[in-house]
Design an enzyme around this catalytic site. Structure first.
Site, PDB file in Angstrom:
ATOM      1  N   MET A  30      -0.401   5.751   9.620  1.00 47.02           N
ATOM      2  CA  MET A  30      -0.650   6.474  10.868  1.00 47.02           C
ATOM      3  C   MET A  30       0.660   6.628  11.639  1.00 47.02           C
ATOM      4  SD  MET A  30      -4.458   5.559  12.113  1.00 47.02           S
ATOM      5  CE  MET A  30      -4.119   4.030  12.942  1.00 47.02           C
ATOM      6  N   GLY A  31       1.780   6.516  10.940  1.00 46.80           N
ATOM      7  CA  GLY A  31       3.067   6.704  11.603  1.00 46.80           C
ATOM      8  C   GLY A  31       3.471   5.506  12.437  1.00 46.80           C
ATOM      9  N   HIS A  37       5.734  -0.807   6.612  1.00 42.39           N
ATOM     10  CA  HIS A  37       5.424   0.476   5.959  1.00 42.39           C
ATOM     11  C   HIS A  37       6.491   0.834   4.933  1.00 42.39           C
ATOM     12  CE1 HIS A  37       3.337   1.349   9.964  1.00 42.39           C
ATOM     13  NE2 HIS A  37       2.380   1.518   9.086  1.00 42.39           N
ATOM     14  N   GLN A  61     -11.293   7.127  13.175  1.00 46.88           N
ATOM     15  CA  GLN A  61     -11.404   5.683  12.943  1.00 46.88           C
ATOM     16  C   GLN A  61     -11.214   4.888  14.244  1.00 46.88           C
ATOM     17  OE1 GLN A  61      -7.947   5.652  10.093  1.00 46.88           O
ATOM     18  NE2 GLN A  61      -7.486   3.684  11.030  1.00 46.88           N
ATOM     19  N   GLY A 147      -1.276  -2.229   2.540  1.00 49.50           N
ATOM     20  CA  GLY A 147      -0.814  -3.551   2.975  1.00 49.50           C
ATOM     21  C   GLY A 147      -1.985  -4.496   3.216  1.00 49.50           C
ATOM     22  N   LYS A 149      -2.285  -6.925   5.325  1.00 46.07           N
ATOM     23  CA  LYS A 149      -2.655  -7.336   6.684  1.00 46.07           C
ATOM     24  C   LYS A 149      -4.053  -6.803   7.009  1.00 46.07           C
ATOM     25  CE  LYS A 149      -1.080  -5.230  10.368  1.00 46.07           C
ATOM     26  NZ  LYS A 149      -2.330  -4.666  10.942  1.00 46.07           N
ATOM     27  N   VAL A 176       3.851  -7.904   5.299  1.00 43.19           N
ATOM     28  CA  VAL A 176       5.276  -8.071   5.627  1.00 43.19           C
ATOM     29  C   VAL A 176       5.333  -8.658   7.025  1.00 43.19           C
ATOM     30  CG1 VAL A 176       7.497  -6.908   5.871  1.00 43.19           C
ATOM     31  CG2 VAL A 176       5.846  -6.105   4.161  1.00 43.19           C
ATOM     32  N   SER A 186       2.196  -1.642  13.903  1.00 37.63           N
ATOM     33  CA  SER A 186       2.633  -0.675  14.917  1.00 37.63           C
ATOM     34  C   SER A 186       2.178  -1.130  16.291  1.00 37.63           C
ATOM     35  CB  SER A 186       2.068   0.708  14.621  1.00 37.63           C
ATOM     36  OG  SER A 186       2.423   1.083  13.310  1.00 37.63           O
ATOM     37  N   ARG A 187       1.062  -1.856  16.349  1.00 40.00           N
ATOM     38  CA  ARG A 187       0.525  -2.286  17.652  1.00 40.00           C
ATOM     39  C   ARG A 187       1.341  -3.416  18.274  1.00 40.00           C
ATOM     40  NH1 ARG A 187      -4.679  -0.725  15.102  1.00 40.00           N
ATOM     41  NH2 ARG A 187      -5.528   0.937  16.408  1.00 40.00           N
TER      42      ARG A 187
HETATM   43  O1  PAF Z   1      -3.857   1.422   7.791  1.00 40.16           O
HETATM   44  C1  PAF Z   1      -3.708   2.521   8.374  1.00 40.16           C
HETATM   45  O2  PAF Z   1      -2.657   2.830   8.892  1.00 40.16           O
HETATM   46  C2  PAF Z   1      -4.882   3.493   8.419  1.00 40.16           C
HETATM   47  O3  PAF Z   1      -6.094   2.829   8.567  1.00 40.16           O
HETATM   48  C3  PAF Z   1      -4.918   4.445   7.216  1.00 40.16           C
HETATM   49  C4  PAF Z   1      -5.154   3.711   5.914  1.00 40.16           C
HETATM   50  C5  PAF Z   1      -3.620   5.231   7.133  1.00 40.16           C
HETATM   51  C6  PAF Z   1      -6.066   5.450   7.387  1.00 40.16           C
HETATM   52  O4  PAF Z   1      -5.925   6.192   8.555  1.00 40.16           O
END
Ligand code: PAF
Length: 288
Positions: A30-31, A37, A61, A147, A149, A176, A186-187
């Site tokens: 999700m960037g 990542h 989601q 990943g 996590k 990681v 990211s959070r």
């Molecule tokens: O883990 C994530 O970043 C998201 O849940 C994913 C797998 C990219 C789906 O949106």
């Protein structure tokens, strides 16, 4: 590195790869990319010479009171990082590409989402499974890297792949971590400096639980109570701390079989998750 924004274009490119029999590795994200990542991207490069990373903050989601609006976004920074990690293609669609007007389909798993994060995030795993299935169709990977996590997410994706006979192999990548043990996420960017200093307690607590098991503790509820107490004292609001079966996520009744301790807890407004395999083995993370 080729950046593709259109779903139709992505599908054409992927169909060409498939016709030519090329192995393709996908890293769905999700960037707001961090080193975790990028480790997935580098691992993907060991499985295929074509490596697609997707950048898509998947609205379906997120629950209505979750952090969709403030989820960090940094397309330019992400592209720079992906280039240096060896991605050959980036798929970065707009939401309207993935979910055009009238979209109403969900991939729903029956049992796995009843546990852990699924209980406090209704619809979350249907949103994940739906977008991952779409990404598989559009990008045509032979391998996809996830990943650990997000342990429950990996189980959901693996189950979907088996249940729907998808031709993609899921590679589990160990979590990681920052040098102090905090799982990269990211959070983590939401944490205040004070919360960031406390955050490694989450993993330290899981490790302490594993030490107790290694030292002979066999009572699941005593173990869970010890973990909750420690996290509470550190300042976490614990959403769940559970010891579960590594495949079904059903609550473990015995600590003699392999099991996983999984936790979700809030520090201020930031929700963190982590997990650790409890029965001692060669591997620290549950990467089977
Ligand atoms: O883990 C994530 O970043 C998201 O849940 C994913 C797998 C990219 C789906 O949106």
């Amino acid at each position: 590195m080729d950046v593709i924004r259109s779903a139709v274009r992505m599908k054409e490119v992927a169909q060409d790869w498939r016709r030519r029999g090329l192995p393709v590795a996908l890293v769905p994200t999700m960037g707001a990319l961090h080193d975790g990542h990028l480790a997935l991207v580098r691992t993907a490069g060991q499985h295929a010479s074509t490596v697609v990373a997707s950048l898509f903050v998947n609205p379906i989601q997120f629950g209505p009171r979750e952090d969709l609006a403030r989820y960090p976004r940094d397309l330019d920074g992400d592209l720079r990082k992906l280039r240096s990690a060896g991605a050959t293609h980036v798929f970065a669609p707009e939401a309207s590409e993935m979910y055009p007007e009238g979209f109403q389909t969900r991939v729903v798993l029956e049992r796995l989402p009843e546990h852990l994060c699924g209980r406090s995030r209704p619809g979350h795993f249907a949103g994940v499974a739906t977008v991952v299935l779409k990404l598989f169709h559009l990008c045509g990977p032979t391998v996809a890297v996830f990943g650990m996590k997000d342990y429950q997410q990996v189980l959901v994706v693996e189950r979907m792949v088996r249940d729907l006979d998808l031709d993609v192999r899921i590679v589990r990548h160990p979590t990681v971590r920052e040098p102090d043990g905090l799982a990269m996420s990211s959070r983590n960017a939401y944490l205040t400096p004070k919360e960031r200093r406390v955050a490694p307690e989450l993993y330290a607590t899981l490790r302490a639980l594993r030490d107790l098991v290694v030292a002979g503790e066999r009572d699941v509820s005593r173990l869970v109570t010890a973990g909750r107490d420690r996290l509470g004292k550190a300042g976490f609001a614990v959403e769940y701390l559970e010891v579960v079966d590594p495949d079904t996520l059903d609550p473990a009744t015995s600590l003699d079989a392999p099991c996983v301790a999984a936790v979700a807890a809030r520090l201020g407004s930031t929700r963190l998750i982590d997990n650790l395999q409890l029965v001692p083995s060669d591997a620290e993370e549950c990467t089977r």
